[in-house]
Scaffold this motif. Structure first.
Motif, PDB file in Angstrom:
ATOM      1  N   LYS A 158       0.827  -1.203   0.000  1.00 40.88           N
ATOM      2  CA  LYS A 158       0.000   0.000   0.000  1.00 40.88           C
ATOM      3  C   LYS A 158       0.868   1.264   0.000  1.00 40.88           C
ATOM      4  O   LYS A 158       0.527   2.256  -0.667  1.00 40.88           O
ATOM      5  CB  LYS A 158      -0.953  -0.014   1.199  1.00 40.88           C
ATOM      6  N   ARG A 159       1.989   1.226   0.698  1.00 42.12           N
ATOM      7  CA  ARG A 159       2.904   2.376   0.660  1.00 42.12           C
ATOM      8  C   ARG A 159       3.436   2.600  -0.749  1.00 42.12           C
ATOM      9  O   ARG A 159       3.538   3.739  -1.216  1.00 42.12           O
ATOM     10  CB  ARG A 159       4.057   2.151   1.638  1.00 42.12           C
ATOM     11  N   LEU A 160       3.767   1.500  -1.422  1.00 47.23           N
ATOM     12  CA  LEU A 160       4.268   1.613  -2.795  1.00 47.23           C
ATOM     13  C   LEU A 160       3.196   2.148  -3.748  1.00 47.23           C
ATOM     14  O   LEU A 160       3.531   2.708  -4.806  1.00 47.23           O
ATOM     15  CB  LEU A 160       4.763   0.252  -3.292  1.00 47.23           C
ATOM     16  N   GLN A 161       1.924   1.974  -3.382  1.00 47.11           N
ATOM     17  CA  GLN A 161       0.830   2.525  -4.185  1.00 47.11           C
ATOM     18  C   GLN A 161       0.526   3.976  -3.848  1.00 47.11           C
ATOM     19  O   GLN A 161      -0.390   4.570  -4.422  1.00 47.11           O
ATOM     20  CB  GLN A 161      -0.444   1.678  -3.984  1.00 47.11           C
ATOM     21  N   GLY A 162       1.281   4.548  -2.896  1.00 46.63           N
ATOM     22  CA  GLY A 162       1.132   5.969  -2.586  1.00 46.63           C
ATOM     23  C   GLY A 162       0.298   6.285  -1.370  1.00 46.63           C
ATOM     24  O   GLY A 162       0.055   7.463  -1.062  1.00 46.63           O
ATOM     25  N   TYR A 163      -0.153   5.259  -0.636  1.00 44.09           N
ATOM     26  CA  TYR A 163      -0.904   5.527   0.587  1.00 44.09           C
ATOM     27  C   TYR A 163       0.036   5.960   1.707  1.00 44.09           C
ATOM     28  O   TYR A 163       1.125   5.395   1.866  1.00 44.09           O
ATOM     29  CB  TYR A 163      -1.690   4.292   1.036  1.00 44.09           C
ATOM     30  N   SER A 164      -0.406   6.929   2.500  1.00 48.05           N
ATOM     31  CA  SER A 164       0.382   7.403   3.642  1.00 48.05           C
ATOM     32  C   SER A 164       0.128   6.532   4.865  1.00 48.05           C
ATOM     33  O   SER A 164      -0.821   5.735   4.896  1.00 48.05           O
ATOM     34  CB  SER A 164      -0.006   8.850   3.967  1.00 48.05           C
ATOM     35  N   GLU A 165       0.957   6.699   5.883  1.00 44.73           N
ATOM     36  CA  GLU A 165       0.750   5.956   7.128  1.00 44.73           C
ATOM     37  C   GLU A 165      -0.602   6.298   7.748  1.00 44.73           C
ATOM     38  O   GLU A 165      -1.282   5.426   8.299  1.00 44.73           O
ATOM     39  CB  GLU A 165       1.874   6.260   8.120  1.00 44.73           C
TER      40      GLU A 165
END
Length: 268
Positions: free
Chosen positions: A211-218
Motif C-alpha cells: 500500500k505504501r508503494l501505491q502511494g498511501y500514507s501511514e
C-alpha cells in the motif's frame, strides 16, 4: 475517469465505521486496485474460469458485484463462445450507491441491462433477448442472502463473504451448492486470517508495504484499517476450505494468492 482514492486523508474514522457509501463509490476502482495486491490480474482470471465452467442456458451470479468488474469480465470472456444464448448474468449488491453507479456505467458502455430487486428477482423475466451479441445483465439491488439460486453454473463471491456475519456464511454457501448444476463452480476470493502470530505479522507488513508503494500514507493505512475493524471479518484458509466442502462442494482448489488475499475454485 476513475477518481484517485484520497478518502482517508479527508475522513476521520472510528473503529468499524467503513460503509459502501457514495464517497467510497466515487473512489472504489482506485481503492480496490491499490489496496488488494493482484486484483487487476484476479478479475480477468475469474472471466477465464467462467468461460470454462458456464453452461448453456444457465444462470451466472456475481454476488456483491460492487461496480461490476467481475460481471463485465465474465461477459467479455463468454462473448467469444458460440453457445451462450439463454445465459442470464445476474449482478447483486446491497449498496444502493454501488448499484446506481453500476447502472450508469452499463448505460455508458451500451451494455443491455435491466434493474430489479431481490424481492422481484424470482419473478423477473428479462425482456432482452439473450444472445451471443447481447449477453444482457440483470442488475439486482438487495441482500445476497435473499437471492434465489437456481439453474446456476457459475457464481462469484469476490471479497464479499468477509462482510457477512460468520453464522450466515454456511447457509449462503449451502444454497449456492444446491443451486449450482453438476459441473458448476463457485469462485470465492477473500482476505484471510493467519493463526500463527509471526506469519500474520509478516503478511500484514508485506501488505502495508504494498500500500505504501501505491502511494498511501501511514495515516491513510491506519485510518482504513481502523474503519474495517469488526466490518471485514477474515477467517483462515482452513476454515474456508472446510466450510466449502461441508456445504457440498466436491473439489476445492486455491488458484490465487498474494500475501493474505486468496481465491479458490469450488466445484459442484
Amino acid at each position: 475517469m476513475n477518481r484517485r482514492d484520497d478518502l482517508y486523508t479527508r475522513r476521520e474514522t472510528t473503529s468499524g465505521s467503513f460503509r459502501f457509501d457514495e464517497q467510497v463509490v466515487d473512489v472504489f476502482p482506485d481503492m480496490i486496485d491499490r489496496s488488494v495486491p493482484g486484483y487487476a490480474l484476479l478479475v480477468p482470471m475469474i472471466g477465464q474460469l467462467a468461460r470454462r465452467f458456464v453452461q448453456p442456458g444457465s444462470t451466472v451470479h456475481d454476488l456483491g458485484c460492487s461496480l461490476g468488474a467481475v460481471t463485465l469480465a465474465v461477459r467479455a470472456a463468454l462473448k467469444g463462445r458460440e453457445d451462450v444464448s439463454g445465459i442470464r448474468l445476474i449482478a447483486t449488491d446491497n449498496a444502493e450507491a454501488m448499484v446506481a453507479r453500476f447502472d450508469t456505467l452499463l448505460g455508458e458502455a451500451d451494455v443491455p441491462h435491466e434493474r430489479t430487486s431481490t424481492a422481484l428477482l424470482a419473478s423477473s423475466s428479462s425482456r432482452i433477448n439473450a444472445s451471443q451479441e447481447t449477453l444482457p445483465v440483470l442488475l439486482c439491488h438487495g441482500d445476497i442472502r435473499e437471492v434465489p439460486i437456481e439453474n446456476a453454473s457459475f457464481a462469484a463471491l469476490n471479497f464479499t463473504l468477509q462482510f457477512l456475519e460468520p453464522e450466515d456464511r454456511d447457509q449462503l454457501l449451502s444454497r449456492l451448492s444446491q443451486g449450482l448444476r453438476p459441473g458448476g463452480a463457485l469462485v470465492l476470493a477473500e482476505k484471510v486470517h493467519f493463526d500463527e502470530a509471526a506469519t500474520a505479522r509478516r503478511q500484514t507488513d508485506w501488505h502495508h508495504d504494498y500500500k505504501r508503494l501505491q502511494g498511501y500514507s501511514e495515516l491513510e493505512i491506519a485510518r482504513k484499517r481502523a474503519a474495517l475493524e469488526r466490518v471485514l471479518l477474515a477467517e483462515t484458509e482452513t476454515v474456508h476450505m472446510e466450510r466449502l466442502r461441508r456445504c457440498g462442494f466436491r473439489r476445492v482448489t486455491r488458484w490465487f494468492q498474494c500475501f493474505g488475499f486468496h481465491a479458490w475454485l469450488a466445484e459442484r
